[in-house]
Structure formats: C-alpha cells, structure tokens
Design a protein around this motif. Sequence first.
Motif, PDB file in Angstrom:
ATOM      1  N   GLU A   1       1.087  -1.096   0.372  1.00 32.62           N
ATOM      2  CA  GLU A   1      -0.297   0.169   0.110  1.00 32.62           C
ATOM      3  C   GLU A   1       0.202   0.935  -0.073  1.00 32.62           C
ATOM      4  O   GLU A   1       0.454   2.250  -0.784  1.00 32.62           O
ATOM      5  N   LYS A   2       1.867   1.413   0.662  1.00 36.43           N
ATOM      6  CA  LYS A   2       2.615   2.219   0.408  1.00 36.43           C
ATOM      7  C   LYS A   2       3.280   2.807  -0.473  1.00 36.43           C
ATOM      8  O   LYS A   2       3.454   4.224  -1.103  1.00 36.43           O
ATOM      9  N   GLU A   3       3.959   1.844  -1.304  1.00 34.83           N
ATOM     10  CA  GLU A   3       4.678   2.184  -2.843  1.00 34.83           C
ATOM     11  C   GLU A   3       3.457   2.495  -3.758  1.00 34.83           C
ATOM     12  O   GLU A   3       3.709   3.118  -4.803  1.00 34.83           O
ATOM     13  N   LEU A   4       2.014   1.657  -3.341  1.00 35.56           N
ATOM     14  CA  LEU A   4       1.140   1.777  -4.172  1.00 35.56           C
ATOM     15  C   LEU A   4       0.561   3.487  -4.111  1.00 35.56           C
ATOM     16  O   LEU A   4       0.415   4.341  -4.624  1.00 35.56           O
ATOM     17  N   HIS A   5       0.664   4.335  -2.714  1.00 35.67           N
ATOM     18  CA  HIS A   5      -0.450   5.262  -2.146  1.00 35.67           C
ATOM     19  C   HIS A   5       0.281   5.898  -1.928  1.00 35.67           C
ATOM     20  O   HIS A   5      -0.308   7.174  -1.250  1.00 35.67           O
ATOM     21  N   GLY A   6       1.712   5.457  -0.711  1.00 39.77           N
ATOM     22  CA  GLY A   6       2.364   6.550  -0.239  1.00 39.77           C
ATOM     23  C   GLY A   6       1.640   6.336   1.625  1.00 39.77           C
ATOM     24  O   GLY A   6       2.694   7.207   2.070  1.00 39.77           O
ATOM     25  N   SER A   7       0.927   5.698   1.477  1.00 40.24           N
ATOM     26  CA  SER A   7       0.455   4.845   3.131  1.00 40.24           C
ATOM     27  C   SER A   7      -0.378   3.762   3.363  1.00 40.24           C
ATOM     28  O   SER A   7      -0.865   3.444   2.318  1.00 40.24           O
ATOM     29  N   ILE A   8      -0.320   3.435   4.660  1.00 41.91           N
ATOM     30  CA  ILE A   8      -1.078   2.292   4.454  1.00 41.91           C
ATOM     31  C   ILE A   8      -2.457   2.645   4.979  1.00 41.91           C
ATOM     32  O   ILE A   8      -3.230   3.628   4.904  1.00 41.91           O
ATOM     33  N   TRP A   9      -3.175   1.234   4.494  1.00 40.57           N
ATOM     34  CA  TRP A   9      -4.707   1.595   4.504  1.00 40.57           C
ATOM     35  C   TRP A   9      -5.008   1.908   5.741  1.00 40.57           C
ATOM     36  O   TRP A   9      -4.795   1.667   6.950  1.00 40.57           O
ATOM     37  N   SER A  10      -6.294   2.764   5.930  1.00 39.85           N
ATOM     38  CA  SER A  10      -6.521   3.230   7.269  1.00 39.85           C
ATOM     39  C   SER A  10      -7.780   2.241   7.880  1.00 39.85           C
ATOM     40  O   SER A  10      -7.630   0.746   7.302  1.00 39.85           O
ATOM     41  N   VAL A  11      -7.612   2.122   9.164  1.00 42.80           N
ATOM     42  CA  VAL A  11      -8.596   0.709   9.291  1.00 42.80           C
ATOM     43  C   VAL A  11     -10.063   0.993   9.338  1.00 42.80           C
ATOM     44  O   VAL A  11     -10.746  -0.482   8.847  1.00 42.80           O
ATOM     45  N   GLU A  12     -10.740   2.056   8.836  1.00 41.42           N
ATOM     46  CA  GLU A  12     -11.986   2.258   7.966  1.00 41.42           C
ATOM     47  C   GLU A  12     -11.441   1.409   6.240  1.00 41.42           C
ATOM     48  O   GLU A  12     -12.689   0.336   6.178  1.00 41.42           O
ATOM     49  N   GLU A  13     -10.487   1.352   5.687  1.00 38.79           N
ATOM     50  CA  GLU A  13     -10.461   0.769   4.763  1.00 38.79           C
ATOM     51  C   GLU A  13     -10.007  -0.394   4.721  1.00 38.79           C
ATOM     52  O   GLU A  13     -10.871  -1.375   3.987  1.00 38.79           O
TER      53      GLU A  13
ATOM     54  N   GLU B   1     -10.366 -15.949   3.902  1.00 36.69           N
ATOM     55  CA  GLU B   1     -10.182 -14.631   4.480  1.00 36.69           C
ATOM     56  C   GLU B   1     -10.490 -13.482   5.917  1.00 36.69           C
ATOM     57  O   GLU B   1     -10.175 -12.609   5.482  1.00 36.69           O
ATOM     58  N   CYS B   2     -12.065 -14.154   6.217  1.00 33.24           N
ATOM     59  CA  CYS B   2     -12.624 -12.635   6.419  1.00 33.24           C
ATOM     60  C   CYS B   2     -12.722 -13.118   8.107  1.00 33.24           C
ATOM     61  O   CYS B   2     -12.511 -12.036   8.894  1.00 33.24           O
ATOM     62  N   VAL B   3     -12.390 -14.163   8.684  1.00 35.28           N
ATOM     63  CA  VAL B   3     -12.372 -14.221  10.074  1.00 35.28           C
ATOM     64  C   VAL B   3     -10.672 -13.379  10.029  1.00 35.28           C
ATOM     65  O   VAL B   3      -9.862 -13.058  10.934  1.00 35.28           O
ATOM     66  N   TRP B   4      -9.237 -14.028   9.285  1.00 31.75           N
ATOM     67  CA  TRP B   4      -8.196 -13.064   8.837  1.00 31.75           C
ATOM     68  C   TRP B   4      -8.487 -11.546   9.487  1.00 31.75           C
ATOM     69  O   TRP B   4      -7.608 -11.493  10.695  1.00 31.75           O
ATOM     70  N   TRP B   5      -9.000 -11.269   8.496  1.00 32.62           N
ATOM     71  CA  TRP B   5      -9.630  -9.943   8.451  1.00 32.62           C
ATOM     72  C   TRP B   5     -10.368  -9.424   9.503  1.00 32.62           C
ATOM     73  O   TRP B   5      -9.857  -7.878  10.191  1.00 32.62           O
ATOM     74  N   LEU B   6     -10.916 -10.210  11.122  1.00 34.62           N
ATOM     75  CA  LEU B   6     -11.515  -9.920  11.839  1.00 34.62           C
ATOM     76  C   LEU B   6     -10.575  -9.519  12.593  1.00 34.62           C
ATOM     77  O   LEU B   6     -10.042  -8.508  13.813  1.00 34.62           O
ATOM     78  N   VAL B   7      -9.193 -10.562  12.463  1.00 34.32           N
ATOM     79  CA  VAL B   7      -9.001 -10.690  13.373  1.00 34.32           C
ATOM     80  C   VAL B   7      -7.957  -9.715  13.816  1.00 34.32           C
ATOM     81  O   VAL B   7      -6.746  -8.486  14.631  1.00 34.32           O
ATOM     82  N   VAL B   8      -7.279  -9.465  11.826  1.00 31.41           N
ATOM     83  CA  VAL B   8      -6.699  -7.554  11.537  1.00 31.41           C
ATOM     84  C   VAL B   8      -7.294  -6.830  12.354  1.00 31.41           C
ATOM     85  O   VAL B   8      -6.830  -5.684  13.262  1.00 31.41           O
ATOM     86  N   LEU B   9      -9.087  -6.532  11.964  1.00 30.82           N
ATOM     87  CA  LEU B   9      -9.261  -5.498  12.742  1.00 30.82           C
ATOM     88  C   LEU B   9      -9.077  -5.175  14.090  1.00 30.82           C
ATOM     89  O   LEU B   9      -9.358  -3.643  14.465  1.00 30.82           O
ATOM     90  N   ALA B  10      -9.804  -6.703  14.560  1.00 29.85           N
ATOM     91  CA  ALA B  10      -9.676  -6.501  16.685  1.00 29.85           C
ATOM     92  C   ALA B  10      -8.010  -5.744  16.627  1.00 29.85           C
ATOM     93  O   ALA B  10      -8.432  -4.690  17.591  1.00 29.85           O
ATOM     94  N   GLN B  11      -6.934  -6.239  16.322  1.00 26.69           N
ATOM     95  CA  GLN B  11      -5.852  -6.345  16.853  1.00 26.69           C
ATOM     96  C   GLN B  11      -5.517  -4.368  16.319  1.00 26.69           C
ATOM     97  O   GLN B  11      -4.860  -3.381  17.169  1.00 26.69           O
ATOM     98  N   ARG B  12      -6.163  -4.388  15.100  1.00 26.96           N
ATOM     99  CA  ARG B  12      -5.796  -2.410  14.693  1.00 26.96           C
ATOM    100  C   ARG B  12      -6.572  -1.709  15.591  1.00 26.96           C
ATOM    101  O   ARG B  12      -6.130  -0.971  16.099  1.00 26.96           O
ATOM    102  N   MET B  13      -7.542  -2.242  16.430  1.00 24.22           N
ATOM    103  CA  MET B  13      -8.193  -1.202  17.043  1.00 24.22           C
ATOM    104  C   MET B  13      -8.458  -1.729  19.116  1.00 24.22           C
ATOM    105  O   MET B  13      -9.295  -1.302  19.388  1.00 24.22           O
TER     106      MET B  13
END
Length: 92
Positions: free
Chosen positions: A11-23, A60-72
Amino acid sequence: MAIRNRYHQFEKELHGSIWSVEEDALAFLTDAGLIGRATMDDQGRWPSEDKDILPSKIGECVWWLVVLAQRMDLNFEECVEQFLAQKMDMLK
C-alpha cells in the motif's frame, strides 16, 4: 499480522501510506459480500465463475476480523468469548 504488514508495504508503494482501519473494514465487508455470493452459488441460487472461492473467502474474513481487532486494540479471542458468553446467557 505478518501478511497484513506485507500488504502495508504494498500500500505504501502504491499510495504512499497504509490503509486506514476504515479501509480495512471495507475490505472485510467486500470479502463478506463475496461469501454471500459464493454461498448463493453453492446453494444453486446464483451462478458464479469461481466455484472454489468459498473456503478461502471464509478464511480471509476470519483473518480480516483478527486484523481489525488488533488495529483497534481488541483481543480477538476475548471478543469471541464475550460474544459466546452473551449468547449463552441469553439462551438460558
């Protein structure tokens, strides 16, 4: 989280920053929608070109939920345990 960190680099390479929690949440919802379509296909209610996507998207959805929990700053396992305890209390 190692996988998510690799995506952050991309994401940094493509957009210059990582995705937000909302993304990240939107990416989760997109994959959850794909589970809906794949489930409809599995049940013969919606045609799909990718017949083998359902197990991967569920994972993948379970993985995303783990990611979201950690980010919050939430503990994923504790979130699941809390939910299960609430439902068990409700069903008594």
